[in-house]
Scaffold this motif. Sequence first.
Motif, PDB file in Angstrom:
ATOM      1  N   THR A 272       0.846  -1.192   0.000  1.00  0.00           N
ATOM      2  CA  THR A 272       0.000   0.000   0.000  1.00  0.00           C
ATOM      3  C   THR A 272       0.881   1.241   0.000  1.00  0.00           C
ATOM      4  N   PRO A 273       1.244   1.717  -1.184  1.00  0.00           N
ATOM      5  CA  PRO A 273       2.081   2.923  -1.254  1.00  0.00           C
ATOM      6  C   PRO A 273       1.359   4.102  -0.626  1.00  0.00           C
ATOM      7  N   GLN A 274       2.102   4.946   0.090  1.00  0.00           N
ATOM      8  CA  GLN A 274       1.465   6.099   0.747  1.00  0.00           C
ATOM      9  C   GLN A 274       0.855   7.033  -0.293  1.00  0.00           C
ATOM     10  N   GLY A 275      -0.437   7.244  -0.160  1.00  0.00           N
ATOM     11  CA  GLY A 275      -1.115   8.159  -1.081  1.00  0.00           C
ATOM     12  C   GLY A 275      -1.253   7.612  -2.485  1.00  0.00           C
ATOM     13  N   GLY A 276      -0.899   6.351  -2.674  1.00  0.00           N
ATOM     14  CA  GLY A 276      -0.970   5.797  -4.030  1.00  0.00           C
ATOM     15  C   GLY A 276      -1.973   4.674  -4.133  1.00  0.00           C
ATOM     16  N   HIS A 277      -1.783   3.818  -5.106  1.00  0.00           N
ATOM     17  CA  HIS A 277      -2.710   2.714  -5.372  1.00  0.00           C
ATOM     18  C   HIS A 277      -2.125   1.403  -4.856  1.00  0.00           C
ATOM     19  N   PRO A 278      -2.920   0.612  -4.109  1.00  0.00           N
ATOM     20  CA  PRO A 278      -2.391  -0.660  -3.615  1.00  0.00           C
ATOM     21  C   PRO A 278      -2.181  -1.670  -4.744  1.00  0.00           C
ATOM     22  N   TYR A 279      -1.243  -2.579  -4.524  1.00  0.00           N
ATOM     23  CA  TYR A 279      -1.104  -3.719  -5.444  1.00  0.00           C
ATOM     24  C   TYR A 279      -0.774  -4.952  -4.619  1.00  0.00           C
ATOM     25  N   VAL A 280      -1.115  -6.109  -5.166  1.00  0.00           N
ATOM     26  CA  VAL A 280      -0.966  -7.367  -4.424  1.00  0.00           C
ATOM     27  C   VAL A 280      -0.071  -8.286  -5.232  1.00  0.00           C
ATOM     28  N   ARG A 281       0.932  -8.888  -4.572  1.00  0.00           N
ATOM     29  CA  ARG A 281       1.834  -9.808  -5.267  1.00  0.00           C
ATOM     30  C   ARG A 281       1.574 -11.248  -4.829  1.00  0.00           C
ATOM     31  N   PHE A 282       1.738 -12.175  -5.761  1.00  0.00           N
ATOM     32  CA  PHE A 282       1.549 -13.603  -5.499  1.00  0.00           C
ATOM     33  C   PHE A 282       2.841 -14.330  -5.878  1.00  0.00           C
ATOM     34  N   ASP A 283       3.360 -15.127  -4.950  1.00  0.00           N
ATOM     35  CA  ASP A 283       4.563 -15.905  -5.237  1.00  0.00           C
ATOM     36  C   ASP A 283       4.620 -17.087  -4.263  1.00  0.00           C
ATOM     37  N   PRO A 284       4.144 -18.262  -4.638  1.00  0.00           N
ATOM     38  CA  PRO A 284       3.665 -18.647  -5.969  1.00  0.00           C
ATOM     39  C   PRO A 284       2.193 -18.304  -6.143  1.00  0.00           C
ATOM     40  N   LEU A 285       1.748 -18.389  -7.407  1.00  0.00           N
ATOM     41  CA  LEU A 285       0.331 -18.128  -7.685  1.00  0.00           C
ATOM     42  C   LEU A 285      -0.487 -19.417  -7.649  1.00  0.00           C
ATOM     43  N   LEU A 286       0.021 -20.462  -8.294  1.00  0.00           N
ATOM     44  CA  LEU A 286      -0.729 -21.714  -8.457  1.00  0.00           C
ATOM     45  C   LEU A 286       0.106 -22.881  -7.949  1.00  0.00           C
ATOM     46  N   PRO A 287      -0.533 -24.008  -7.602  1.00  0.00           N
ATOM     47  CA  PRO A 287       0.241 -25.235  -7.357  1.00  0.00           C
ATOM     48  C   PRO A 287       1.088 -25.531  -8.594  1.00  0.00           C
ATOM     49  N   SER A 288       2.291 -26.108  -8.431  1.00  0.00           N
ATOM     50  CA  SER A 288       3.225 -26.143  -9.565  1.00  0.00           C
ATOM     51  C   SER A 288       2.685 -26.901 -10.781  1.00  0.00           C
ATOM     52  N   ALA A 289       1.909 -27.981 -10.577  1.00  0.00           N
ATOM     53  CA  ALA A 289       1.394 -28.725 -11.749  1.00  0.00           C
ATOM     54  C   ALA A 289       0.447 -27.836 -12.563  1.00  0.00           C
ATOM     55  N   GLN A 290      -0.377 -27.029 -11.870  1.00  0.00           N
ATOM     56  CA  GLN A 290      -1.292 -26.119 -12.588  1.00  0.00           C
ATOM     57  C   GLN A 290      -0.515 -25.017 -13.309  1.00  0.00           C
ATOM     58  N   ALA A 291       0.559 -24.569 -12.689  1.00  0.00           N
ATOM     59  CA  ALA A 291       1.363 -23.512 -13.312  1.00  0.00           C
ATOM     60  C   ALA A 291       2.024 -24.028 -14.593  1.00  0.00           C
TER      61      ALA A 291
ATOM     62  N   LEU B 215       5.742  -0.245 -12.941  1.00  0.00           N
ATOM     63  CA  LEU B 215       4.464   0.225 -12.389  1.00  0.00           C
ATOM     64  C   LEU B 215       4.641   1.580 -11.734  1.00  0.00           C
ATOM     65  N   TYR B 216       3.591   2.390 -11.768  1.00  0.00           N
ATOM     66  CA  TYR B 216       3.640   3.703 -11.111  1.00  0.00           C
ATOM     67  C   TYR B 216       2.538   3.784 -10.040  1.00  0.00           C
ATOM     68  N   PRO B 217       2.589   2.927  -9.017  1.00  0.00           N
ATOM     69  CA  PRO B 217       1.513   2.922  -8.006  1.00  0.00           C
ATOM     70  C   PRO B 217       1.539   4.161  -7.114  1.00  0.00           C
ATOM     71  N   ASP B 218       2.673   4.893  -7.122  1.00  0.00           N
ATOM     72  CA  ASP B 218       2.774   6.116  -6.318  1.00  0.00           C
ATOM     73  C   ASP B 218       2.353   7.346  -7.108  1.00  0.00           C
ATOM     74  N   GLY B 219       1.878   7.128  -8.336  1.00  0.00           N
ATOM     75  CA  GLY B 219       1.466   8.249  -9.179  1.00  0.00           C
ATOM     76  C   GLY B 219       2.448   8.459 -10.324  1.00  0.00           C
ATOM     77  N   ALA B 220       1.974   9.181 -11.353  1.00  0.00           N
ATOM     78  CA  ALA B 220       2.773   9.365 -12.565  1.00  0.00           C
ATOM     79  C   ALA B 220       4.011  10.222 -12.325  1.00  0.00           C
ATOM     80  N   ASP B 221       3.994  11.034 -11.252  1.00  0.00           N
ATOM     81  CA  ASP B 221       5.136  11.922 -11.012  1.00  0.00           C
ATOM     82  C   ASP B 221       6.209  11.275 -10.143  1.00  0.00           C
ATOM     83  N   ALA B 222       5.900  10.105  -9.567  1.00  0.00           N
ATOM     84  CA  ALA B 222       6.868   9.415  -8.708  1.00  0.00           C
ATOM     85  C   ALA B 222       7.601   8.349  -9.526  1.00  0.00           C
ATOM     86  N   PRO B 223       8.776   7.916  -9.050  1.00  0.00           N
ATOM     87  CA  PRO B 223       9.503   6.880  -9.804  1.00  0.00           C
ATOM     88  C   PRO B 223       8.699   5.581  -9.843  1.00  0.00           C
ATOM     89  N   PRO B 224       8.914   4.779 -10.892  1.00  0.00           N
ATOM     90  CA  PRO B 224       8.188   3.510 -10.977  1.00  0.00           C
ATOM     91  C   PRO B 224       8.815   2.436 -10.085  1.00  0.00           C
TER      92      PRO B 224
END
Length: 347
Positions: free
Chosen positions: A5-24, A194-203
């Motif tokens: 949850t970047p301060q004042g920005g847009h949240p993003y969620v990371r998955f690692d791993p996403l699926l059981p390995s056979a499904q992946a 990604l620019y979750p902190d806004g277009a003026d902040a570093p990605p």
Amino acid sequence: MSIHTPQGGHPYVRFDPLLPSAQAEELTAICERLGSYKMYSEEPVHAGFGEGLPARYDAALNFVRSGGRFARREPPQVLAARTNYFRESYAYGENVLVPGIEPFLHHEGFALAARKIHGRPVIEPAIVYANLLLSGQELAVHTDVPEFRGANRTRLPQWLLVAMHHSGLFEAWRMPIATGIAYFHDCQGGDLALYPDGADAPPRTLPARHNTAVLLDTDSVFHGVDRVYEPRPDFPPLRPGMRLTFDGAGRWVVRNGSDAVASYDWKDLRFSVSWKAYCFEDEAERQTWREHRDDLAQDAILPMIVADLRRRGRISGAPADDHALALAIIDEYIHFPASAAASAGAR
Ligand SMILES: [Fe+2]
């Protein structure tokens, strides 16, 4: 699953791993089984206002003006070919177009993350599609094409829908969408910026690694894909109409009709699978959308935009011609992040 949850920005969620390995593992098999991918730039352009302009005129214009995130200077036709990537859909709504995609389409973690980023409990999958980029390709920085009740890409130019969201004028009709982007092999280069902190902040940059994913509001957060590792500086002259096809034994070939243009191993590609879902406040809101009970009137859109542009002093006098008006709309509402070179120069 980890929430950022970047301060004042847009949240993003990371998955690692996403699926059981056979499904992946199954996801790359699905990619090969479908085996033929068209160029995204073949998506329809609309008649009426904006006729003849590229579907993503906004992103293309910014890419050619800026040279992309690293302000590279290349002829416009080379830059265009570098962003002519390949796409096919694997599911549309609940409709499975490619068998085997079900565990991905109905991924519980994606639905949970979608609820969190928009704070909306009713999640309805809209589409699953694959993007394939070749060695030397990149994806220009952009925000995705949003939807509004009564206004979507089947009815209006994509760049106009993007500008409508950035303008804030149509929020009452906007349908918040969550997008999950997943990878099923390791790609050299091709980081997601990604620019979750806004277009003026570093990605922030995320590498494309097997069985990982990120979910966010890509309609609001600028993002792009850095260039996929290019061992030789001889990018092929790709043109709309070509297809990327699987030839077996790990080989992919770009074809113009039946003529082979270039061939690639899996390691030369960037393969991602995207999941998009509508996020509703409640069942009543979903029903309002399904039954078209509060659709935006299409003939009201341009007059609302033109009135706002006049208020802002952007246009005056007689209505501009369509192309000039399109440029005014894009430049007034869509504020792209500065390229790395431009922002370094500005410091
Ligand atoms: Fe995107």
